[in-house]
Design a protein around this motif. Sequence first.
Motif, PDB file in Angstrom:
ATOM      1  N   PHE A  23       0.837  -1.205   0.000  1.00 53.32           N
ATOM      2  CA  PHE A  23       0.000   0.000   0.000  1.00 53.32           C
ATOM      3  C   PHE A  23       0.871   1.254   0.000  1.00 53.32           C
ATOM      4  O   PHE A  23       0.583   2.224  -0.708  1.00 53.32           O
ATOM      5  CB  PHE A  23      -0.906  -0.014   1.227  1.00 53.32           C
ATOM      6  N   ALA A  24       1.949   1.254   0.781  1.00 50.66           N
ATOM      7  CA  ALA A  24       2.796   2.430   0.913  1.00 50.66           C
ATOM      8  C   ALA A  24       3.507   2.752  -0.395  1.00 50.66           C
ATOM      9  O   ALA A  24       3.645   3.924  -0.766  1.00 50.66           O
ATOM     10  CB  ALA A  24       3.813   2.223   2.033  1.00 50.66           C
ATOM     11  N   VAL A  25       3.998   1.723  -1.104  1.00 55.96           N
ATOM     12  CA  VAL A  25       4.639   1.964  -2.396  1.00 55.96           C
ATOM     13  C   VAL A  25       3.644   2.607  -3.362  1.00 55.96           C
ATOM     14  O   VAL A  25       3.962   3.582  -4.059  1.00 55.96           O
ATOM     15  CB  VAL A  25       5.199   0.657  -2.988  1.00 55.96           C
ATOM     16  N   ALA A  26       2.422   2.081  -3.383  1.00 59.71           N
ATOM     17  CA  ALA A  26       1.390   2.620  -4.278  1.00 59.71           C
ATOM     18  C   ALA A  26       1.028   4.048  -3.914  1.00 59.71           C
ATOM     19  O   ALA A  26       0.953   4.934  -4.788  1.00 59.71           O
ATOM     20  CB  ALA A  26       0.150   1.730  -4.231  1.00 59.71           C
ATOM     21  N   PHE A  82     -11.174  -1.671   2.747  1.00 65.87           N
ATOM     22  CA  PHE A  82     -10.643  -0.318   2.537  1.00 65.87           C
ATOM     23  C   PHE A  82      -9.625  -0.280   1.396  1.00 65.87           C
ATOM     24  O   PHE A  82      -9.577   0.692   0.639  1.00 65.87           O
ATOM     25  CB  PHE A  82     -10.032   0.202   3.839  1.00 65.87           C
ATOM     26  N   LEU A  83      -8.818  -1.322   1.242  1.00 61.82           N
ATOM     27  CA  LEU A  83      -7.860  -1.364   0.140  1.00 61.82           C
ATOM     28  C   LEU A  83      -8.565  -1.449  -1.211  1.00 61.82           C
ATOM     29  O   LEU A  83      -8.173  -0.776  -2.178  1.00 61.82           O
ATOM     30  CB  LEU A  83      -6.905  -2.552   0.316  1.00 61.82           C
ATOM     31  N   LEU A  84      -9.613  -2.255  -1.295  1.00 57.71           N
ATOM     32  CA  LEU A  84     -10.352  -2.369  -2.553  1.00 57.71           C
ATOM     33  C   LEU A  84     -11.095  -1.077  -2.881  1.00 57.71           C
ATOM     34  O   LEU A  84     -11.202  -0.683  -4.054  1.00 57.71           O
ATOM     35  CB  LEU A  84     -11.333  -3.545  -2.487  1.00 57.71           C
ATOM     36  N   LEU A  85     -11.607  -0.403  -1.871  1.00 54.74           N
ATOM     37  CA  LEU A  85     -12.277   0.877  -2.102  1.00 54.74           C
ATOM     38  C   LEU A  85     -11.288   1.906  -2.647  1.00 54.74           C
ATOM     39  O   LEU A  85     -11.603   2.665  -3.577  1.00 54.74           O
ATOM     40  CB  LEU A  85     -12.897   1.369  -0.797  1.00 54.74           C
ATOM     41  N   LEU A  86     -10.076   1.933  -2.093  1.00 53.29           N
ATOM     42  CA  LEU A  86      -9.050   2.844  -2.594  1.00 53.29           C
ATOM     43  C   LEU A  86      -8.689   2.506  -4.040  1.00 53.29           C
ATOM     44  O   LEU A  86      -8.514   3.408  -4.876  1.00 53.29           O
ATOM     45  CB  LEU A  86      -7.809   2.757  -1.700  1.00 53.29           C
ATOM     46  N   THR A  87      -8.578   1.229  -4.359  1.00 52.26           N
ATOM     47  CA  THR A  87      -8.275   0.809  -5.728  1.00 52.26           C
ATOM     48  C   THR A  87      -9.335   1.304  -6.701  1.00 52.26           C
ATOM     49  O   THR A  87      -9.018   1.767  -7.809  1.00 52.26           O
ATOM     50  CB  THR A  87      -8.183  -0.729  -5.796  1.00 52.26           C
ATOM     51  N   LEU A  88     -10.576   1.232  -6.299  1.00 48.02           N
ATOM     52  CA  LEU A  88     -11.676   1.696  -7.148  1.00 48.02           C
ATOM     53  C   LEU A  88     -11.560   3.180  -7.454  1.00 48.02           C
ATOM     54  O   LEU A  88     -11.805   3.624  -8.589  1.00 48.02           O
ATOM     55  CB  LEU A  88     -13.013   1.394  -6.466  1.00 48.02           C
ATOM     56  N   THR A  89     -11.162   3.984  -6.474  1.00 48.72           N
ATOM     57  CA  THR A  89     -11.045   5.429  -6.708  1.00 48.72           C
ATOM     58  C   THR A  89      -9.949   5.741  -7.725  1.00 48.72           C
ATOM     59  O   THR A  89     -10.100   6.658  -8.544  1.00 48.72           O
ATOM     60  CB  THR A  89     -10.737   6.179  -5.393  1.00 48.72           C
ATOM     61  N   VAL A  90      -8.845   4.998  -7.691  1.00 49.16           N
ATOM     62  CA  VAL A  90      -7.780   5.217  -8.675  1.00 49.16           C
ATOM     63  C   VAL A  90      -8.259   4.831 -10.069  1.00 49.16           C
ATOM     64  O   VAL A  90      -7.969   5.519 -11.058  1.00 49.16           O
ATOM     65  CB  VAL A  90      -6.518   4.419  -8.296  1.00 49.16           C
ATOM     66  N   ALA A 176      -1.647  -5.644  -2.306  1.00 45.21           N
ATOM     67  CA  ALA A 176      -1.812  -5.373  -0.873  1.00 45.21           C
ATOM     68  C   ALA A 176      -3.079  -6.006  -0.337  1.00 45.21           C
ATOM     69  O   ALA A 176      -3.100  -6.555   0.783  1.00 45.21           O
ATOM     70  CB  ALA A 176      -1.829  -3.860  -0.635  1.00 45.21           C
ATOM     71  N   ALA A 177      -4.152  -5.960  -1.127  1.00 45.27           N
ATOM     72  CA  ALA A 177      -5.426  -6.548  -0.689  1.00 45.27           C
ATOM     73  C   ALA A 177      -5.373  -8.067  -0.662  1.00 45.27           C
ATOM     74  O   ALA A 177      -6.104  -8.709   0.105  1.00 45.27           O
ATOM     75  CB  ALA A 177      -6.558  -6.072  -1.602  1.00 45.27           C
ATOM     76  N   MET A 178      -4.512  -8.664  -1.485  1.00 45.91           N
ATOM     77  CA  MET A 178      -4.398 -10.114  -1.507  1.00 45.91           C
ATOM     78  C   MET A 178      -3.744 -10.657  -0.247  1.00 45.91           C
ATOM     79  O   MET A 178      -3.991 -11.802   0.146  1.00 45.91           O
ATOM     80  CB  MET A 178      -3.588 -10.546  -2.742  1.00 45.91           C
TER      81      MET A 178
END
Length: 389
Positions: A23-26, A82-90, A176-178
């Motif tokens: 997550f931090a790298v992304a 929360f990780l999947l929600l962030l992915t959706l916004t990108v 990260a979500a995996m």
Amino acid sequence: MLDVASGNKSGSPLVPVLGLSFFAVASGFLMSLIPLSLKANGLPADLAPWLASIFYLGLLIGAFTIQRIVAVTGHRIAFVIFLLLLTLTVAVQVVWAGEVTWLAARLVAGIAVAGVFVVVESWLLMTDTAKARAKRLGLYMTSLYGGTAVGQLAIKPLGIDGALPYLVVIGLLLVAAMVPLLVRSGQPNQHQCEPLRLKELKVLSRPAIMGCLVSGLVLGPVYGLMPLYIAQTDYAPKTGLLMAVIILGGMLVQPLVSYLSPRCSKRLLMAGFCAMGGLSVMGIAWAAELSVIMGCYLLLGACSFALYPVAIALACDGLPVTKIVAATEFMLLSYSIGSVAGPLLAANTGITSQGLPVYLAVCLIATSLYMLLSSNRRVPANDPPVANL
């Protein structure tokens, strides 16, 4: 699917730290990519401070609701959500490049990132001793800032044009979500999540709250506006490198924070970091040689990123484990208020002149004076006296 025994009361740090690293790298790449790619996406440059502020407004909104979600789903599933929600916004930003769309996406992204932070912080802080909490916070911050620094370095090889950089961010977030999906590690017990009552909020350390607030006031502009500031200087080609140096400073200071936090007054510790941070900003504004500039950026990163872990450790000292999620949520709320206001206040001082360094210096030096005055008062039970080091 791995299934690690979950009998450990405080939970295993494997899942939150490993997932947080990706997550931090992304997010490190994304935080510089967004302001630098505005022109390539046909968006105005003056949208940058608004994108930064609305992201932190999302953090603010998320801080009100996360505790209830964690209590229902548990830490592991909440982490995935929360990780999947962030992915959706990108993904939305890639498909629809418009001012309103990007502002809405960053608002939701702020809510998702608030969830990631509270889940990971509370997961790691749910242990019984201050020394163990300091070690876990150091591990958390090192993973967060180390990954963020690596993400900054992706700007040069991947560029800022087109969809490819954003697709790389999406891929990292999915990895990260995996992690929590594939590794069923010992998360904290769901019944350990209890809210803080109003009378309990009154006993939270005010210097801790102030430390989180100022951390937002400083880091909001550093994340959202510093790339634009550097791009307007003679060191524009080294924007990604200098941003990585800032994050690297934040990473390198974490072992020192972990060592000092349980051994000396956290108020004096924050005062010292703020004073050194103020001096580093002055060096950024007036130094002429690249080596000196890089040293000042490294010190700024170290001092700025040291505030939050010290403040949150001070807030959690003396609290029962059942209140940790609620306490970290409230500290994130304080941080988010500062982060919402910070980019807008800094933008009014002028990003392309020396206004941003002046703003950062004022915030840090004023906070140092506050912490020094506060440390002269009666030391409460949750802030131990200075130890002989």
